[in-house]
Motif scaffolding. Structure first.
Motif, mmCIF file in Angstrom:
data_model
loop_
_atom_site.group_PDB
_atom_site.id
_atom_site.type_symbol
_atom_site.label_atom_id
_atom_site.label_comp_id
_atom_site.label_asym_id
_atom_site.label_seq_id
_atom_site.Cartn_x
_atom_site.Cartn_y
_atom_site.Cartn_z
ATOM 1 N N UNK A 59 20.421 22.508 82.325
ATOM 2 C CA UNK A 59 19.343 23.032 83.162
ATOM 3 C C UNK A 59 18.014 22.968 82.410
ATOM 4 N N UNK A 60 16.899 22.962 83.146
ATOM 5 C CA UNK A 60 15.595 22.964 82.491
ATOM 6 C C UNK A 60 15.240 24.334 81.934
ATOM 7 N N UNK A 61 14.194 24.378 81.121
ATOM 8 C CA UNK A 61 13.650 25.644 80.650
ATOM 9 C C UNK A 61 13.183 26.468 81.848
ATOM 10 N N UNK A 62 13.164 27.807 81.729
ATOM 11 C CA UNK A 62 12.671 28.638 82.836
ATOM 12 C C UNK A 62 11.244 28.263 83.238
ATOM 13 N N UNK A 63 10.967 28.368 84.538
ATOM 14 C CA UNK A 63 9.613 28.119 85.032
ATOM 15 C C UNK A 63 8.686 29.279 84.707
ATOM 16 N N UNK A 64 9.250 30.495 84.679
ATOM 17 C CA UNK A 64 8.462 31.690 84.396
ATOM 18 C C UNK A 64 9.233 32.576 83.416
ATOM 19 N N UNK A 65 8.536 33.092 82.424
ATOM 20 C CA UNK A 65 9.111 34.057 81.477
ATOM 21 C C UNK A 65 8.303 35.339 81.588
ATOM 22 N N UNK A 66 8.945 36.413 82.038
ATOM 23 C CA UNK A 66 8.228 37.658 82.293
ATOM 24 C C UNK A 66 8.101 38.539 81.053
ATOM 25 N N UNK A 67 8.930 38.282 80.023
ATOM 26 C CA UNK A 67 8.785 38.984 78.751
ATOM 27 C C UNK A 67 8.978 40.486 78.813
ATOM 28 N N UNK A 68 10.027 40.930 79.503
ATOM 29 C CA UNK A 68 10.207 42.377 79.739
ATOM 30 C C UNK A 68 11.347 42.979 78.927
ATOM 31 N N UNK A 69 11.524 42.569 77.691
ATOM 32 C CA UNK A 69 12.613 43.100 76.882
ATOM 33 C C UNK A 69 12.312 44.466 76.317
ATOM 34 N N UNK A 70 13.372 45.159 75.875
ATOM 35 C CA UNK A 70 13.234 46.417 75.166
ATOM 36 C C UNK A 70 13.036 47.621 76.064
ATOM 37 N N UNK A 71 13.221 48.809 75.465
ATOM 38 C CA UNK A 71 13.006 50.052 76.178
ATOM 39 C C UNK A 71 14.278 50.621 76.770
ATOM 40 N N UNK A 72 14.147 51.833 77.324
ATOM 41 C CA UNK A 72 15.260 52.486 77.996
ATOM 42 C C UNK A 72 15.552 51.788 79.323
ATOM 43 N N UNK A 73 16.625 52.232 79.992
ATOM 44 C CA UNK A 73 16.936 51.655 81.308
ATOM 45 C C UNK A 73 15.745 51.784 82.246
ATOM 46 N N UNK A 74 15.152 52.969 82.287
ATOM 47 C CA UNK A 74 14.029 53.209 83.200
ATOM 48 C C UNK A 74 12.812 52.372 82.820
ATOM 49 N N UNK A 75 12.511 52.330 81.516
ATOM 50 C CA UNK A 75 11.358 51.551 81.062
ATOM 51 C C UNK A 75 11.534 50.072 81.391
ATOM 52 N N UNK A 76 12.722 49.550 81.122
ATOM 53 C CA UNK A 76 12.963 48.132 81.366
ATOM 54 C C UNK A 76 12.921 47.809 82.853
ATOM 55 N N UNK A 77 13.535 48.662 83.668
ATOM 56 C CA UNK A 77 13.504 48.455 85.116
ATOM 57 C C UNK A 77 12.064 48.434 85.610
ATOM 58 N N UNK A 78 11.265 49.403 85.156
ATOM 59 C CA UNK A 78 9.867 49.463 85.578
ATOM 60 C C UNK A 78 9.072 48.264 85.142
ATOM 61 N N UNK A 79 9.266 47.823 83.893
ATOM 62 C CA UNK A 79 8.525 46.658 83.397
ATOM 63 C C UNK A 79 8.855 45.404 84.201
#
Length: 366
Positions: A59-79
């Protein structure tokens, strides 16, 4: 001139998601009726997800990288929700396709649904009944707002019917994870990968453990490693261990036996090359329960519940619970030649992605 072909977003947040997305990318490219963008939320940032990783998957590289790693479950979901909502301002798809049960699955489904974009859930309807699992909550919430459900096994359809989903949006398609497994297995057959450890062992067991019920807290970890050490008295054990589990061993002063070969987490192809020839796999992974069933490798699952009952009802998996005596008894039955043979479930034939793409093309009027 802009293309009139419908656009879909393929959402992935962690390595296992890409294994499930990869067959869909290949099927979409071959079919040609739909455009797609591969969206990597960055939920798990993995240094090993480099060019070679995507080449392996075809497969190709992703078209979009949102960069939302790290944090608690709530923080990550929100990001993830904020980042995906912003993306929809510039790239609005005709359908949002989410896979599996990770935080990204839930977060992007919520954003798409509120934006009046149809949501398709691949691997819909799986239920463990264990609300202590974050994944179970993600499954329930995602399926509560999904428009089109792509189902891997009979239990998924039964759960969705019980939850009141209309029959005309339920599709039994098979399993994209198995599509990917068979694709990669064929590559290994064509180009075998030498493995010095594997070559030096006449037979061996492979262990993977990562669930909190097995590795979080000293008592759980001592119990789980005790099972591994006792198993290693009967057969060499190869154990790719997560860094968090290694840290737990160091913190609590827990030692593994001399016949346990510890490895770092393995790339997909290297790990497949290892477990496909194992005498036994001992795991708490949902995906590995399915993959061992697909290849007929005896599997013992160290969990009280499974959201993938077809692997037990039809496949090569035994749900042994977490009591050490029961787990070891199930393992020793396999070593004595009394393990389940099982069979590959219906529609687990490597063509699930083609079926999904055909449904999406019809639904989106392509």
């Amino acid at each position: 001139m802009a293309s009139t072909r419908p656009l879909i977003h393929l959402i992935a947040g962690a390595r296992p998601n890409f294994m499930k997305i990869a067959p869909m990318v290949r099927a979409l490219q071959q079919d040609g009726r739909l455009r797609f963008e591969l969206i990597h939320t960055g939920q798990h940032f993995d240094h090993d997800m480099n060019d070679v990783f995507f080449q392996e998957l075809g497969i190709p590289q992703p078209d979009q990288r949102l960069g939302c790693g790290g944090g608690s479950h709530a923080e990550q979901t929100g990001k993830i929700m904020l980042a995906y909502e912003a993306l929809l301002q510039t790239s609005r798809p005709d359908c949002c396709v989410v896979v599996g049960d990770v935080t990204s699955t839930l977060a992007c489904a919520l954003v798409a649904k509120k934006a009046q974009i149809p949501v398709a859930h691949v691997e819909a309807g799986l239920r463990s009944g264990d609300m202590a699992m974050p994944e179970e909550i993600n499954r329930l919430v995602t399926d509560a707002i999904t428009d089109w459900f792509f189902i891997t096994e009979p239990s998924g359809r039964l759960h969705l019917e019980k939850e009141g989903k209309p029959a005309d949006v339920l599709y039994d398609v098979g399993h994209v994870m198995v599509d990917n497994l068979l694709y990669q297995q064929a590559k290994l057959v064509a180009q075998p990968q030498p493995d010095a450890l594997k070559a030096g062992l006449e037979r061996y067991a492979v262990v993977t453990l990562h669930r909190p019920s097995n590795v979080d807290g000293e008592d759980n970890l001592r119990r789980a490693i005790g099972v591994v050490n006792q198993l290693a008295e009967d057969i060499p054990v190869v154990f790719p261990m997560h860094p968090r589990t290694r840290k737990g061993l160091e913190t609590h002063g827990i030692a593994v036996g001399a016949n346990v070969h510890l490895l770092t987490p393995q790339p997909y192809m290297a790990f497949l090359n290892l477990w496909r020839d194992a005498t036994l796999v001992l795991t708490d992974s949902g995906g590995l329960q399915e993959e061992t069933t697909a290849l007929g490798v005896p599997c013992v699952t160290m969990r009280e519940t499974t959201e993938r009952p077809v692997t037990v009802d039809e496949g090569s998996n035994v749900l042994a619970g977490t009591d050490p005596a029961n787990v070891l008894a199930a393992c020793r039955a396999v070593l004595a030649g009394h393990g389940k043979k099982g069979r590959r479930p219906a529609l687990w034939d490597g063509k699930a992605a083609e079926r999904i793409v055909a449904v999406l093309a019809e639904r989106l009027g392509a």
